[in-house]
Design a protein around this motif. Structure first.
Motif, PDB file in Angstrom:
ATOM      1  N   PHE A   6      54.285  43.545 107.632  1.00 18.31           N
ATOM      2  CA  PHE A   6      54.319  45.125 107.471  1.00 18.31           C
ATOM      3  C   PHE A   6      52.828  45.694 107.412  1.00 18.31           C
ATOM      4  CE2 PHE A   6      53.942  49.114 105.252  1.00 18.31           C
ATOM      5  CZ  PHE A   6      54.709  50.035 105.907  1.00 18.31           C
ATOM      6  N   GLN A   7      51.955  45.221 106.633  1.00 22.15           N
ATOM      7  CA  GLN A   7      50.560  45.290 106.537  1.00 22.15           C
ATOM      8  C   GLN A   7      49.782  44.985 107.803  1.00 22.15           C
ATOM      9  OE1 GLN A   7      49.893  42.885 103.047  1.00 22.15           O
ATOM     10  NE2 GLN A   7      49.789  44.790 101.650  1.00 22.15           N
ATOM     11  N   ARG A   8      50.085  43.937 108.437  1.00 20.67           N
ATOM     12  CA  ARG A   8      49.445  43.339 109.654  1.00 20.67           C
ATOM     13  C   ARG A   8      49.707  44.211 110.775  1.00 20.67           C
ATOM     14  NH1 ARG A   8      51.531  38.758 109.887  1.00 20.67           N
ATOM     15  NH2 ARG A   8      53.049  39.165 111.315  1.00 20.67           N
ATOM     16  N   ARG A   9      50.928  44.789 110.871  1.00 21.81           N
ATOM     17  CA  ARG A   9      51.515  45.591 112.151  1.00 21.81           C
ATOM     18  C   ARG A   9      50.935  47.135 112.160  1.00 21.81           C
ATOM     19  NH1 ARG A   9      56.141  45.951 112.541  1.00 21.81           N
ATOM     20  NH2 ARG A   9      57.012  44.996 110.614  1.00 21.81           N
ATOM     21  N   ARG A  10      51.310  47.570 110.899  1.00 24.08           N
ATOM     22  CA  ARG A  10      51.295  48.973 110.728  1.00 24.08           C
ATOM     23  C   ARG A  10      50.225  49.610 109.927  1.00 24.08           C
ATOM     24  NH1 ARG A  10      57.255  51.370 109.719  1.00 24.08           N
ATOM     25  NH2 ARG A  10      56.233  52.860 110.809  1.00 24.08           N
ATOM     26  N   MET A  11      49.390  48.872 109.473  1.00 26.70           N
ATOM     27  CA  MET A  11      48.549  49.220 108.405  1.00 26.70           C
ATOM     28  C   MET A  11      47.053  48.856 108.816  1.00 26.70           C
ATOM     29  SD  MET A  11      50.263  49.488 104.605  1.00 26.70           S
ATOM     30  CE  MET A  11      49.419  51.148 104.256  1.00 26.70           C
ATOM     31  N   GLY A  12      46.082  49.752 108.277  1.00 26.78           N
ATOM     32  CA  GLY A  12      44.854  49.268 108.647  1.00 26.78           C
ATOM     33  C   GLY A  12      43.917  49.775 107.228  1.00 26.78           C
TER      34      GLY A  12
ATOM     35  N   PRO B 285      47.007  50.959 114.193  1.00 30.66           N
ATOM     36  CA  PRO B 285      48.036  51.214 112.642  1.00 30.66           C
ATOM     37  C   PRO B 285      48.619  52.453 112.875  1.00 30.66           C
ATOM     38  CG  PRO B 285      45.735  51.368 112.209  1.00 30.66           C
ATOM     39  CD  PRO B 285      45.533  51.112 113.799  1.00 30.66           C
ATOM     40  N   LYS B 286      49.740  52.531 112.115  1.00 30.63           N
ATOM     41  CA  LYS B 286      50.326  53.869 111.783  1.00 30.63           C
ATOM     42  C   LYS B 286      49.714  54.440 110.489  1.00 30.63           C
ATOM     43  CE  LYS B 286      52.946  54.062 115.199  1.00 30.63           C
ATOM     44  NZ  LYS B 286      52.832  54.937 116.454  1.00 30.63           N
TER      45      LYS B 286
ATOM     46  N   CYS C 223      48.137  58.691 113.673  1.00 30.33           N
ATOM     47  CA  CYS C 223      47.805  57.750 112.731  1.00 30.33           C
ATOM     48  C   CYS C 223      47.582  58.444 111.228  1.00 30.33           C
ATOM     49  CB  CYS C 223      46.553  56.876 112.964  1.00 30.33           C
ATOM     50  SG  CYS C 223      46.134  55.918 111.557  1.00 30.33           S
ATOM     51  N   ALA C 224      48.367  58.281 110.388  1.00 28.95           N
ATOM     52  CA  ALA C 224      48.282  58.947 108.932  1.00 28.95           C
ATOM     53  C   ALA C 224      46.910  58.297 108.409  1.00 28.95           C
ATOM     54  CB  ALA C 224      49.352  58.859 108.271  1.00 28.95           C
ATOM     55  N   ILE C 225      45.990  59.155 107.785  1.00 28.58           N
ATOM     56  CA  ILE C 225      44.902  58.648 107.231  1.00 28.58           C
ATOM     57  C   ILE C 225      44.687  58.845 105.872  1.00 28.58           C
ATOM     58  CG2 ILE C 225      42.343  58.857 107.202  1.00 28.58           C
ATOM     59  CD1 ILE C 225      42.442  59.103 110.331  1.00 28.58           C
TER      60      ILE C 225
END
Length: 203
Positions: free
Chosen positions: A58-64, A135-136, A168-170
Motif C-alpha cells: 500500500f505504501q509503495r503504490r499509493r503513498m510518497g 502517489p495518491k 494527490c492529497a498532501i
C-alpha cells in the motif's frame, strides 16, 4: 470539519512548536508508526487491518514520503534514487526521472552521487523520488526547511500544482507561513493533540 484532505486531492498543513507531535502524526498516517490507541484510516484503508506485507505494498503504490533527513540511498546515483519507487512499481523510469529533474531545476545532477549534492539539492531530489510513482497521498515533513527562498518557492509551486492536477492529497508539517497560507486546511498541534483547525479556503 474533517482535518484531513480528501483522497481526490487537497492540502493540509500541520503546524505547532517543535516536539508538538507533527512528525509522529505524519508517521502514523503513513503507517510508519502505530498509534497508542485507535486506528488510522488512510485513503479509505484501515491500516490497522493490513498485514506487514500488504501495508508495504500500500505504501509503495499509493503513498510518497519526504523526510526531514532526505534519506537518499548513498550508494545509488540521483537517477537510481528517483527511479527506485518506479522499479518497485514496474513503471517506466528514464523519461519520468528526466522530467522530474527538469521540473525541480536539477537536470545536470542525474549521474551524481548523494554526497556530491548540496543540502538543498538533496531535498529536491528526495521530493522527486517521493512523487515519481504518482502517489495518491504525499506526506512531507518540513519540505522547505533546507531550501533557500527561491528554490523553496519553486518546490512549493510544483507541489501544489501536483495536488490540483493529479489529485494527490498532501499533508505537510511546516513552520513556513507561505505553505500554511497556500494549504486548504491547517491544524495546530500541542502535546500531540489538535488544539485548532481551520479552513484556509472559502467556499
Amino acid at each position: 470539519m474533517s482535518p484531513c484532505p480528501s483522497p481526490g486531492g487537497g492540502t493540509l498543513a500541520v503546524v505547532g512548536k517543535s516536539g508538538s507531535g507533527k512528525t509522529t502524526l505524519l508517521n502514523c498516517i503513513g503507517g510508519l508508526e502505530q498509534p497508542d490507541t485507535g486506528n488510522v484510516n488512510c485513503l479509505g484503508v484501515d491500516l490497522h487491518t493490513l498485514s506487514r506485507r500488504k501495508l508495504s505494498s500500500f505504501q509503495r503504490r499509493r503513498m510518497g514520503f519526504v523526510f526531514q533527513s532526505a534519506n537518499l540511498l548513498s550508494y545509488l546515483t540521483v537517477f537510481e534514487n528517483i527511479a527506485f519507487p518506479l522499479e518497485l512499481n514496474h513503471l517506466e523510469k528514464k523519461k519520468r526521472v528526466a522530467e522530474l529533474l527538469e521540473k525541480i531545476g536539477l537536470p545536470e545532477v542525474i549521474s551524481a552521487m548523494p554526497h556530491e549534492l548540496s543540502g538543498g539539492e538533496t531535498q529536491r531530489v528526495a521530493f522527486a523520488r517521493a512523487i515519481a510513482h504518482h502517489p495518491k497521498m504525499l506526506l512531507a515533513d518540513e519540505p522547505t526547511a533546507n531550501l533557500d527562498t527561491e528554490t523553496g518557492a519553486l518546490l512549493v509551486k510544483f507541489m501544489f500544482n501536483m495536488s490540483r492536477e493529479e489529485g494527490c492529497a498532501i499533508i505537510l508539517s511546516t513552520h513556513d507561513h507561505s505553505l500554511m497560507d497556500l494549504s486548504d486546511k491547517t491544524i495546530t498541534l500541542l502535546d500531540g493533540k489538535i488544539i485548532h483547525a481551520k479552513n484556509n479556503k472559502k467556499g
